[in-house]
Design an enzyme around this catalytic site. Sequence first.
Site, PDB file in Angstrom:
ATOM      1  CD  GLU A  96      -2.941   1.026   2.344  1.00 22.50           C
ATOM      2  OE1 GLU A  96      -3.173  -0.111   2.805  1.00 22.50           O
ATOM      3  OE2 GLU A  96      -3.595   2.039   2.637  1.00 22.50           O
ATOM      4  CG  HIS A 184      -7.724   3.563   0.670  1.00 21.27           C
ATOM      5  ND1 HIS A 184      -7.252   2.961   1.799  1.00 21.27           N
ATOM      6  CD2 HIS A 184      -7.894   4.870   0.988  1.00 21.27           C
ATOM      7  CE1 HIS A 184      -7.124   3.867   2.772  1.00 21.27           C
ATOM      8  NE2 HIS A 184      -7.530   5.034   2.302  1.00 21.27           N
ATOM      9  CG  HIS A 352      -4.787 -13.817  10.621  1.00 20.78           C
ATOM     10  ND1 HIS A 352      -4.471 -13.491   9.341  1.00 20.78           N
ATOM     11  CD2 HIS A 352      -4.954 -12.651  11.263  1.00 20.78           C
ATOM     12  CE1 HIS A 352      -4.460 -12.188   9.201  1.00 20.78           C
ATOM     13  NE2 HIS A 352      -4.732 -11.640  10.359  1.00 20.78           N
ATOM     14  CB  VAL A 439     -11.624 -19.919  -0.982  1.00 17.37           C
ATOM     15  CG1 VAL A 439     -12.324 -19.695  -2.310  1.00 17.37           C
ATOM     16  CG2 VAL A 439     -12.623 -19.980   0.169  1.00 17.37           C
ATOM     17  CG  ASP A 450      -9.612  -5.897   7.958  1.00 16.06           C
ATOM     18  OD1 ASP A 450      -8.490  -5.985   8.479  1.00 16.06           O
ATOM     19  OD2 ASP A 450      -9.868  -5.205   6.955  1.00 16.06           O
TER      20      ASP A 450
END
Length: 465
Positions: A96, A184, A352, A439, A450
């Site tokens: 970012e 963004h 995670h 997936v 999040d």
Amino acid sequence: MKESYKETIRTWKGMYVNAFERTINALPEVEGVLVAYNTNIDAIKYLNGEELEMAVENAGKEEIFGLVDNPPERITSLKDLFAGILRSIKYGKAAEWFVESGEVRGYLREWGWDELRIGGQAGIMANLLGGVYRIPTIVHVPQNPPLQANLFVDGPIYFPIFENGEFKLVHPKMATEEGNELIHYIYEFPRGFKVFDIEAPRENRFIANADDYNARVYMRREFREHFKRIAERVDLAIISGLQVLKEHYLDGTTYRDILQRVEAQLNVLNRLNIESHFEFAYTPNEKVREALINMLNKFTSVGLNEVELASLMRIIGDDTLAEEVLHGDVFASIDAMHLLMDETGIKRIHFHTYGYYMALTQYHGEEVRDALLFAALAAAGKAMHGDLQNLNQVRDALSIPTNERAFPMVESLEREFNMERGIIDMTDRQLAFIPTKIVSSPKSTVGIGDTISSSAFVGEFALRR
Ligand code: AMP
Ligand code: GLC
């Protein structure tokens, strides 16, 4: 397949089903959650190889390729923009960068998007907690123009307003203003995406951030002046958005000034016994990162991924441990979590990574593991659909096979630490470990972290009630 794996598959399947049912039944127990501070508009574009090649050629391919491995880390020209996008694709890494040039901002807007979504950790969690889980959620929104307000889904999502001294909670759509549009630009690409001779090793995204408000953790007046009244309405708080802080701003403000304001609000939450979670996104500036570590003792819980945990180990541990965490060594990650807990005293650390999650807590209970399982279903639903709209999409994730690549880790944890059904009793601490659901072709990747952290934190609280 190993015979013992068949049994392991059955065991986890049963635990997943049970955790899902228990958690959705418990969610109504949560009376209110506050999510602050970063909300913005995510303008998502699914990259097209040919279009991108043409744009790169037009902007100056040779120079752009020169920048791919000498990244400017910020965008002052179109060349920087494309170098950032190509770099993310080449390494399959999220990045970012802030857009400093007005001209590039104009270009980005014109280049357009395929989809607008609410963005920022706070915004994403508000749509999930309020919109999908139906928990009353108060959200901090730095600017509330109609374009952004309309991206909040219907449901108990609240924006605090004070009118003539009276405190009111209204849906953001009911309180729009002529604010700035904090956009963004998110460029998503799938694994195997090809451009020139570059091929993406995994799916990911590059973000061009054209938002001057969240960059300095702008706080609305309602939050600065009436925070206690807002906090009194909730039993949990999730704080995020501090990762973008810079050491100095042009007007002389420093990250310390901004963190002081945040700390004052954490003190209010603590006085009211509100449990709080800090979502630790990657923080490039080391001084800011260190200040954030020092603030962790004010939170009940922290959520992070492998890159973030490694970046903390570079400060409080050593480079070897950081490297091992980055390379996915589960034992090193556990050591790192213990070290972080020793250093900060924080009661819950939720880690995670691709394929498994762990939570180290200073308390015991199966709820911790069950909330992680619930979070893995939410993450898989989010990966499948891009945007989670209802609990059925979370339930559908039950049909995705449990990640068998994590089974050898389950076996070694059972051997080394007597782990039983994903739980290790460490006397004064507990470690919960779960293999997740992966997936294979996710629709998009932004916001999954999040979804994981907020589902697990809120889910666990609900289950403990
Ligand atoms: P973050 O690194 O905070 O952006 O969060 C990304 C997390 O999303 C990873 O740690 C994974 O646990 C999860 N994730 C990423 N891709 C997938 C996928 N295809 N299926 C399920 N979970 C995923
Ligand atoms: C960062 C980005 C934001 C995105 C969020 C997802 O905060 O700035 O655009 O929505 O991450 O986690």
